[in-house]
Design an enzyme around this catalytic site. Structure first.
Site, PDB file in Angstrom:
ATOM      1  N   ASN A  82       1.046  -1.351  -0.191  1.00  0.00           N
ATOM      2  CA  ASN A  82      -0.175  -0.072  -0.028  1.00  0.00           C
ATOM      3  C   ASN A  82       0.946   1.123  -0.089  1.00  0.00           C
ATOM      4  O   ASN A  82       1.791   1.269   0.604  1.00  0.00           O
ATOM      5  CB  ASN A  82      -0.971  -0.161   0.995  1.00  0.00           C
ATOM      6  CG  ASN A  82      -0.548  -0.135   2.466  1.00  0.00           C
ATOM      7  OD1 ASN A  82       0.587  -0.951   2.833  1.00  0.00           O
ATOM      8  ND2 ASN A  82      -1.112   0.411   3.432  1.00  0.00           N
ATOM      9  N   CYS A  97      -4.351   0.591  -2.340  1.00  0.00           N
ATOM     10  CA  CYS A  97      -4.208  -0.609  -1.627  1.00  0.00           C
ATOM     11  C   CYS A  97      -3.127  -1.436  -2.365  1.00  0.00           C
ATOM     12  O   CYS A  97      -2.947  -1.364  -3.443  1.00  0.00           O
ATOM     13  CB  CYS A  97      -5.492  -1.434  -1.589  1.00  0.00           C
ATOM     14  SG  CYS A  97      -6.808  -0.603  -0.476  1.00  0.00           S
ATOM     15  N   GLU A 156      -3.472  -4.752  -2.946  1.00  0.00           N
ATOM     16  CA  GLU A 156      -3.933  -5.601  -3.957  1.00  0.00           C
ATOM     17  C   GLU A 156      -3.963  -4.947  -5.375  1.00  0.00           C
ATOM     18  O   GLU A 156      -3.688  -5.580  -6.332  1.00  0.00           O
ATOM     19  CB  GLU A 156      -5.350  -6.087  -3.569  1.00  0.00           C
ATOM     20  CG  GLU A 156      -5.433  -6.699  -2.091  1.00  0.00           C
ATOM     21  CD  GLU A 156      -5.508  -6.028  -1.045  1.00  0.00           C
ATOM     22  OE1 GLU A 156      -4.755  -5.009  -0.846  1.00  0.00           O
ATOM     23  OE2 GLU A 156      -6.288  -6.491  -0.103  1.00  0.00           O
ATOM     24  N   CYS A 182     -11.119  -3.248  -3.637  1.00  0.00           N
ATOM     25  CA  CYS A 182     -10.219  -4.213  -4.334  1.00  0.00           C
ATOM     26  C   CYS A 182     -10.706  -5.694  -5.025  1.00  0.00           C
ATOM     27  O   CYS A 182     -10.726  -6.212  -5.729  1.00  0.00           O
ATOM     28  CB  CYS A 182      -9.109  -4.602  -3.244  1.00  0.00           C
ATOM     29  SG  CYS A 182      -7.769  -3.370  -3.044  1.00  0.00           S
TER      30      CYS A 182
HETATM   31  N1  THU Z   1      -5.271  -1.320   2.762  1.00  0.00           N
HETATM   32  C1  THU Z   1      -4.732  -2.195   1.950  1.00  0.00           C
HETATM   33  O1  THU Z   1      -3.453  -1.996   1.285  1.00  0.00           O
HETATM   34  N2  THU Z   1      -5.550  -3.390   1.436  1.00  0.00           N
HETATM   35  C2  THU Z   1      -6.688  -4.007   2.092  1.00  0.00           C
HETATM   36  O2  THU Z   1      -6.910  -4.762   1.668  1.00  0.00           O
HETATM   37  C3  THU Z   1      -7.037  -3.177   3.302  1.00  0.00           C
HETATM   38  C4  THU Z   1      -6.627  -1.638   3.345  1.00  0.00           C
HETATM   39  C5  THU Z   1      -4.422  -0.178   3.182  1.00  0.00           C
HETATM   40  C6  THU Z   1      -5.116   0.980   2.569  1.00  0.00           C
HETATM   41  C7  THU Z   1      -4.556   1.989   3.625  1.00  0.00           C
HETATM   42  O3  THU Z   1      -3.172   2.419   3.503  1.00  0.00           O
HETATM   43  C8  THU Z   1      -4.266   1.193   4.939  1.00  0.00           C
HETATM   44  O4  THU Z   1      -4.293  -0.118   4.428  1.00  0.00           O
HETATM   45  C9  THU Z   1      -5.237   1.381   6.134  1.00  0.00           C
HETATM   46  O5  THU Z   1      -6.726   1.151   5.588  1.00  0.00           O
END
Ligand code: THU
Length: 143
Positions: free
Chosen positions: A44, A55, A57, A91
């Protein structure tokens, strides 16, 4: 790959080290694998304008797609140790776009779990939904 979910999850765990999350301090890693074994990872990446954060993903998937690899079969996601992290709603929509049969791998209570995207995003709005609309029922673009 789905044949070896633990190594795909291990790749997500190491990808997490590249996360840039100075606002949430919640670091996430992801890895996708194609049917022919090509792997792409993501972490992320946040922004001072919070809504621009991306995110792990979606970074992994867009990295694969922008390298010309679209036949993805599985995605693994890993967050902080001991925390069960599954893909967020946005995602899930993106995962479903690339493959409505995608396998989603994550860790839960110390065990590897494999879910299908169709279980995580039932009744999805999908590319086929657009195709279901007759051309005459689509409104003209705004000019
Ligand atoms: N986040 C992800 O990268 N993937 C997920 O499945 C859930 C959330 C990140 C977004 C943000 O940078 C941090 O986690 C907190 O929400």
């Amino acid at each position: 790959m789905t044949r070896d979910p633990s190594s795909l999850l291990a790749a997500a765990i190491s990808a997490r080290r590249a996360a840039y999350a100075p606002y949430s301090h919640f670091t996430v890693g992801a890895s996708v694998i194609s049917r022919d074994g090509k792997m792409f990872t993501g972490a992320n990446v946040e922004n001072a304008s919070y809504g621009l954060s991306m995110c792990a993903e979606r970074i992994a998937i867009y990295s694969a797609v922008s390298a010309g690899v679209r036949a993805l079969e599985a995605i693994a996601v890993a967050g902080p140790e001991g925390v069960t992290v599954t893909p967020c709603g946005a995602c899930r929509q993106v995962i479903n776009e690339v493959n409505a049969g995608m396998k989603v791998i994550f860790s839960k209570a110390g065990q590897i779990k494999i879910e299908s995207i169709s279980a995580l995003l039932p009744e999805a709005f999908a590319p086929s939904t657009l195709a279901d609309a007759a051309p005459s029922s689509r409104s003209a673009p705004v000019r």
